[in-house]
Scaffold this motif. Structure first.
Motif, PDB file in Angstrom:
ATOM      1  N   GLY A   7      -3.192   7.066 -22.400  1.00  0.00           N
ATOM      2  CA  GLY A   7      -2.586   8.220 -21.758  1.00  0.00           C
ATOM      3  C   GLY A   7      -1.101   8.245 -22.036  1.00  0.00           C
ATOM      4  N   PHE A   8      -0.571   9.421 -22.266  1.00  0.00           N
ATOM      5  CA  PHE A   8       0.850   9.591 -22.566  1.00  0.00           C
ATOM      6  C   PHE A   8       1.434  10.645 -21.633  1.00  0.00           C
ATOM      7  N   LYS A   9       2.712  10.859 -21.712  1.00  0.00           N
ATOM      8  CA  LYS A   9       3.360  11.851 -20.856  1.00  0.00           C
ATOM      9  C   LYS A   9       2.744  13.230 -21.069  1.00  0.00           C
ATOM     10  N   GLY A  10       2.443  13.553 -22.297  1.00  0.00           N
ATOM     11  CA  GLY A  10       1.798  14.824 -22.616  1.00  0.00           C
ATOM     12  C   GLY A  10       0.499  14.582 -23.359  1.00  0.00           C
ATOM     13  N   HIS A  11      -0.367  15.556 -23.313  1.00  0.00           N
ATOM     14  CA  HIS A  11      -1.653  15.474 -24.001  1.00  0.00           C
ATOM     15  C   HIS A  11      -1.416  15.471 -25.508  1.00  0.00           C
ATOM     16  N   CYS A  12      -2.130  14.624 -26.233  1.00  0.00           N
ATOM     17  CA  CYS A  12      -1.979  14.569 -27.684  1.00  0.00           C
ATOM     18  C   CYS A  12      -3.218  13.949 -28.311  1.00  0.00           C
ATOM     19  N   CYS A  13      -3.202  13.853 -29.608  1.00  0.00           N
ATOM     20  CA  CYS A  13      -4.226  13.122 -30.348  1.00  0.00           C
ATOM     21  C   CYS A  13      -3.545  11.963 -31.046  1.00  0.00           C
ATOM     22  N   VAL A  14      -4.263  10.864 -31.169  1.00  0.00           N
ATOM     23  CA  VAL A  14      -3.769   9.736 -31.941  1.00  0.00           C
ATOM     24  C   VAL A  14      -4.708   9.554 -33.128  1.00  0.00           C
ATOM     25  N   ASN A  15      -4.131   9.230 -34.268  1.00  0.00           N
ATOM     26  CA  ASN A  15      -4.933   9.041 -35.465  1.00  0.00           C
ATOM     27  C   ASN A  15      -5.436   7.605 -35.493  1.00  0.00           C
ATOM     28  N   VAL A  16      -6.761   7.467 -35.449  1.00  0.00           N
ATOM     29  CA  VAL A  16      -7.401   6.159 -35.438  1.00  0.00           C
ATOM     30  C   VAL A  16      -8.320   6.077 -36.653  1.00  0.00           C
ATOM     31  N   ASN A  17      -7.962   5.231 -37.598  1.00  0.00           N
ATOM     32  CA  ASN A  17      -8.756   5.053 -38.823  1.00  0.00           C
ATOM     33  C   ASN A  17      -8.989   6.368 -39.562  1.00  0.00           C
ATOM     34  N   GLY A  18      -8.039   7.294 -39.463  1.00  0.00           N
ATOM     35  CA  GLY A  18      -8.152   8.568 -40.168  1.00  0.00           C
ATOM     36  C   GLY A  18      -8.762   9.697 -39.353  1.00  0.00           C
ATOM     37  N   ILE A  19      -9.116   9.433 -38.100  1.00  0.00           N
ATOM     38  CA  ILE A  19      -9.717  10.437 -37.220  1.00  0.00           C
ATOM     39  C   ILE A  19      -8.754  10.711 -36.065  1.00  0.00           C
ATOM     40  N   ASP A  20      -8.490  11.988 -35.778  1.00  0.00           N
ATOM     41  CA  ASP A  20      -7.643  12.351 -34.644  1.00  0.00           C
ATOM     42  C   ASP A  20      -8.474  12.328 -33.369  1.00  0.00           C
ATOM     43  N   VAL A  21      -8.125  11.409 -32.458  1.00  0.00           N
ATOM     44  CA  VAL A  21      -8.868  11.192 -31.214  1.00  0.00           C
ATOM     45  C   VAL A  21      -7.996  11.628 -30.042  1.00  0.00           C
ATOM     46  N   GLU A  22      -8.605  12.356 -29.107  1.00  0.00           N
ATOM     47  CA  GLU A  22      -7.901  12.875 -27.938  1.00  0.00           C
ATOM     48  C   GLU A  22      -7.446  11.742 -27.015  1.00  0.00           C
ATOM     49  N   THR A  23      -6.254  11.905 -26.435  1.00  0.00           N
ATOM     50  CA  THR A  23      -5.784  10.989 -25.408  1.00  0.00           C
ATOM     51  C   THR A  23      -6.185  11.540 -24.035  1.00  0.00           C
ATOM     52  N   LEU A  24      -5.922  10.758 -23.012  1.00  0.00           N
ATOM     53  CA  LEU A  24      -6.304  11.119 -21.650  1.00  0.00           C
ATOM     54  C   LEU A  24      -5.644  12.421 -21.199  1.00  0.00           C
ATOM     55  N   HIS A  25      -6.444  13.305 -20.624  1.00  0.00           N
ATOM     56  CA  HIS A  25      -5.931  14.514 -19.978  1.00  0.00           C
ATOM     57  C   HIS A  25      -6.878  14.893 -18.844  1.00  0.00           C
ATOM     58  N   PRO A  26      -6.711  14.264 -17.677  1.00  0.00           N
ATOM     59  CA  PRO A  26      -7.592  14.583 -16.555  1.00  0.00           C
ATOM     60  C   PRO A  26      -7.072  15.774 -15.763  1.00  0.00           C
ATOM     61  N   GLY A  27      -7.020  16.915 -16.399  1.00  0.00           N
ATOM     62  CA  GLY A  27      -6.515  18.119 -15.757  1.00  0.00           C
ATOM     63  C   GLY A  27      -7.521  18.756 -14.819  1.00  0.00           C
ATOM     64  N   PRO A  28      -7.290  20.010 -14.444  1.00  0.00           N
ATOM     65  CA  PRO A  28      -8.119  20.678 -13.439  1.00  0.00           C
ATOM     66  C   PRO A  28      -9.627  20.652 -13.715  1.00  0.00           C
ATOM     67  N   ALA A  29     -10.044  20.890 -14.937  1.00  0.00           N
ATOM     68  CA  ALA A  29     -11.485  20.921 -15.241  1.00  0.00           C
ATOM     69  C   ALA A  29     -12.128  19.556 -14.991  1.00  0.00           C
ATOM     70  N   HIS A  30     -11.406  18.487 -15.284  1.00  0.00           N
ATOM     71  CA  HIS A  30     -11.936  17.133 -15.065  1.00  0.00           C
ATOM     72  C   HIS A  30     -12.168  16.885 -13.575  1.00  0.00           C
ATOM     73  N   PHE A  31     -11.223  17.307 -12.754  1.00  0.00           N
ATOM     74  CA  PHE A  31     -11.320  17.041 -11.323  1.00  0.00           C
ATOM     75  C   PHE A  31     -12.437  17.836 -10.656  1.00  0.00           C
ATOM     76  N   LEU A  32     -12.845  18.950 -11.235  1.00  0.00           N
ATOM     77  CA  LEU A  32     -13.943  19.731 -10.667  1.00  0.00           C
ATOM     78  C   LEU A  32     -15.255  18.945 -10.658  1.00  0.00           C
ATOM     79  N   ARG A  33     -15.419  18.032 -11.626  1.00  0.00           N
ATOM     80  CA  ARG A  33     -16.654  17.253 -11.731  1.00  0.00           C
ATOM     81  C   ARG A  33     -16.652  16.002 -10.854  1.00  0.00           C
ATOM     82  N   LEU A  34     -15.514  15.658 -10.286  1.00  0.00           N
ATOM     83  CA  LEU A  34     -15.417  14.436  -9.481  1.00  0.00           C
ATOM     84  C   LEU A  34     -15.731  14.715  -8.019  1.00  0.00           C
ATOM     85  N   THR A  35     -16.420  13.786  -7.402  1.00  0.00           N
ATOM     86  CA  THR A  35     -16.713  13.905  -5.981  1.00  0.00           C
ATOM     87  C   THR A  35     -16.508  12.557  -5.291  1.00  0.00           C
ATOM     88  N   GLY A  36     -16.353  12.617  -3.992  1.00  0.00           N
ATOM     89  CA  GLY A  36     -16.312  11.419  -3.160  1.00  0.00           C
ATOM     90  C   GLY A  36     -15.340  10.352  -3.595  1.00  0.00           C
TER      91      GLY A  36
END
Length: 137
Positions: A70-99
């Motif tokens: 996770g970084f200050k802002g949402h980004c992708c990191v290049n891992v072995n030539g593939i751009d992989v998303e970093t952590l971004h638990p924004g509003p849509a993520h929290f909708l799926r969480l309970t309890g």
């Protein structure tokens, strides 16, 4: 877990093989994405690429620890030539969480008053099924 074998996504992508966690998303470019979102690329779950040949679902025989960057802002990191998303638990993520899980995340990010405080995402999130529907049409 998903293993992407060497060159599965083009020459040197990835190199060497890459194993990603169960919720990993990669930055994927496809003309259909432009039609769907107006952007050139989207974040697609790596599990949507499983073909049992070059992209393989793994079932570890014992628990495996996974880490997400996770970084200050949402980004992708290049891992072995593939751009992989970093952590971004924004509003849509929290909708799926309970309890207890929702409480746990709120404690992890106590410095955020609102899920929207995570800022904008660098690309929209899509499923490969969405891309395939446009491609088939």
């Amino acid at each position: 877990m998903t293993r992407i074998t060497t060159d599965a996504m083009g020459y040197g992508r990835p190199n060497p093989d890459l194993v990603l966690g169960p919720s990993a998303r990669i930055l994927y470019k496809n003309p259909a994405i432009k039609i769907l979102t107006g952007t050139a690329s989207a974040l697609v779950p790596i599990r949507d690429f499983v073909d049992d040949s070059s992209t393989i679902a793994l079932n570890p025989i014992s628990p495996v620890q996974c880490y997400q960057l996770g970084f200050k802002g949402h980004c992708c990191v290049n891992v072995n030539g593939i751009d992989v998303e970093t952590l971004h638990p924004g509003p849509a993520h929290f909708l799926r969480l309970t309890g207890a899980m929702k409480l746990y995340f709120e404690q992890l990010f106590a410095h955020k008053a609102d899920p929207a405080d995570f800022g904008p995402m660098i690309a929209p999130r899509l499923r490969m099924d969405d891309v395939n529907l446009v491609t088939a049409a």
